[in-house]
Design a protein around this motif. Sequence first.
Motif, PDB file in Angstrom:
ATOM      1  N   UNK A 139      -5.887  10.748 -18.687  1.00  0.00           N
ATOM      2  CA  UNK A 139      -4.740  11.593 -18.345  1.00  0.00           C
ATOM      3  C   UNK A 139      -3.408  10.869 -18.521  1.00  0.00           C
ATOM      4  N   UNK A 140      -2.399  11.691 -18.917  1.00  0.00           N
ATOM      5  CA  UNK A 140      -1.025  11.167 -18.983  1.00  0.00           C
ATOM      6  C   UNK A 140      -0.082  12.236 -18.451  1.00  0.00           C
ATOM      7  N   UNK A 141       0.947  11.776 -17.756  1.00  0.00           N
ATOM      8  CA  UNK A 141       1.945  12.685 -17.198  1.00  0.00           C
ATOM      9  C   UNK A 141       2.733  13.343 -18.328  1.00  0.00           C
ATOM     10  N   UNK A 173       2.983  18.437 -10.685  1.00  0.00           N
ATOM     11  CA  UNK A 173       2.810  17.399 -11.697  1.00  0.00           C
ATOM     12  C   UNK A 173       1.832  17.935 -12.726  1.00  0.00           C
ATOM     13  N   UNK A 174       2.214  17.839 -13.992  1.00  0.00           N
ATOM     14  CA  UNK A 174       1.353  18.293 -15.082  1.00  0.00           C
ATOM     15  C   UNK A 174       0.871  17.076 -15.859  1.00  0.00           C
ATOM     16  N   UNK A 175      -0.433  16.968 -15.998  1.00  0.00           N
ATOM     17  CA  UNK A 175      -1.052  15.897 -16.770  1.00  0.00           C
ATOM     18  C   UNK A 175      -1.898  16.522 -17.863  1.00  0.00           C
ATOM     19  N   UNK A 216      -6.825  19.198 -22.391  1.00  0.00           N
ATOM     20  CA  UNK A 216      -7.126  19.680 -21.053  1.00  0.00           C
ATOM     21  C   UNK A 216      -5.880  19.417 -20.224  1.00  0.00           C
ATOM     22  N   UNK A 217      -5.335  20.455 -19.619  1.00  0.00           N
ATOM     23  CA  UNK A 217      -4.097  20.350 -18.854  1.00  0.00           C
ATOM     24  C   UNK A 217      -4.423  20.550 -17.377  1.00  0.00           C
ATOM     25  N   UNK A 218      -3.958  19.627 -16.533  1.00  0.00           N
ATOM     26  CA  UNK A 218      -4.117  19.741 -15.083  1.00  0.00           C
ATOM     27  C   UNK A 218      -2.743  19.920 -14.458  1.00  0.00           C
ATOM     28  N   UNK A 219      -2.624  20.946 -13.632  1.00  0.00           N
ATOM     29  CA  UNK A 219      -1.378  21.179 -12.908  1.00  0.00           C
ATOM     30  C   UNK A 219      -1.690  20.993 -11.424  1.00  0.00           C
ATOM     31  N   UNK A 231       4.850  15.428 -24.814  1.00  0.00           N
ATOM     32  CA  UNK A 231       4.299  16.699 -25.312  1.00  0.00           C
ATOM     33  C   UNK A 231       2.818  16.872 -24.984  1.00  0.00           C
ATOM     34  N   UNK A 232       2.392  18.126 -25.006  1.00  0.00           N
ATOM     35  CA  UNK A 232       0.985  18.480 -24.840  1.00  0.00           C
ATOM     36  C   UNK A 232       0.502  19.020 -26.179  1.00  0.00           C
TER      37      UNK A 232
END
Length: 158
Positions: free
Chosen positions: A100-102, A89-91, A69-72, A63-64
Motif C-alpha cells: 500500500x501507498x498513500x 486516508x486513501x491508499x 486495489x483502493x482502500x478508503x 496517482x491511482x
Amino acid sequence: MDKPQREITLRFLAEPLDVNFGGKVHGGAVMKWIDLAAYACAAGWSGRYCVTAYAGGIRFVSPIHVGSLVEVKAKVIYTGKSSMHIALEVNACDPKSLNRRLTTHCIVVMVAVDEHGQAVRIPEWIPENEEDSREHQTAQKLMEMRKKIGEEMQIFVE
C-alpha cells in the motif's frame, strides 16, 4: 447498547471507467469514494442518515492506476452536537502485492439528520489515548481555520 462504530475501511477496484485522459483514476472518482466512506463512518457512529456538510483539505499525494486495489479508511476525530469530523486516508496498491501507498487524504464533516432533514443529536466521541487527543485537537484547529476561510470566501457569494 453497543458502542458506536468509530472507524471503517471501504475497498474498491479502480476500473477503466474511473480513469481520466491521463490514464490515472480521476479525482472525481476518488472524491466519490471518500464521500461514501465518510457517510458509512458517520452513519455507523450516529446510527442516523447523514449528509455531507464540508469536504476540505483534500490532498492528492500520488496517482491511482487502473486495476489498483483502493482502500478508503475513515475515522471519527471530533463530534459536535450533530456533526462528525471524519479523517480520511486513501491508499492504493497492486492487489497481487498489497504494498500500500498513500494517495489522498482529507477531512469531511458529516451531519446526522432526521426524516425531515433537521440536524439531530449524536453520541459524543471522547478521546481515549494520546493519538486520539492529537486528532481531536487537530480537528478543533481545522474548525477555526474553516471559519476564517469561510469569512474570506464571502466575497464570492455577495
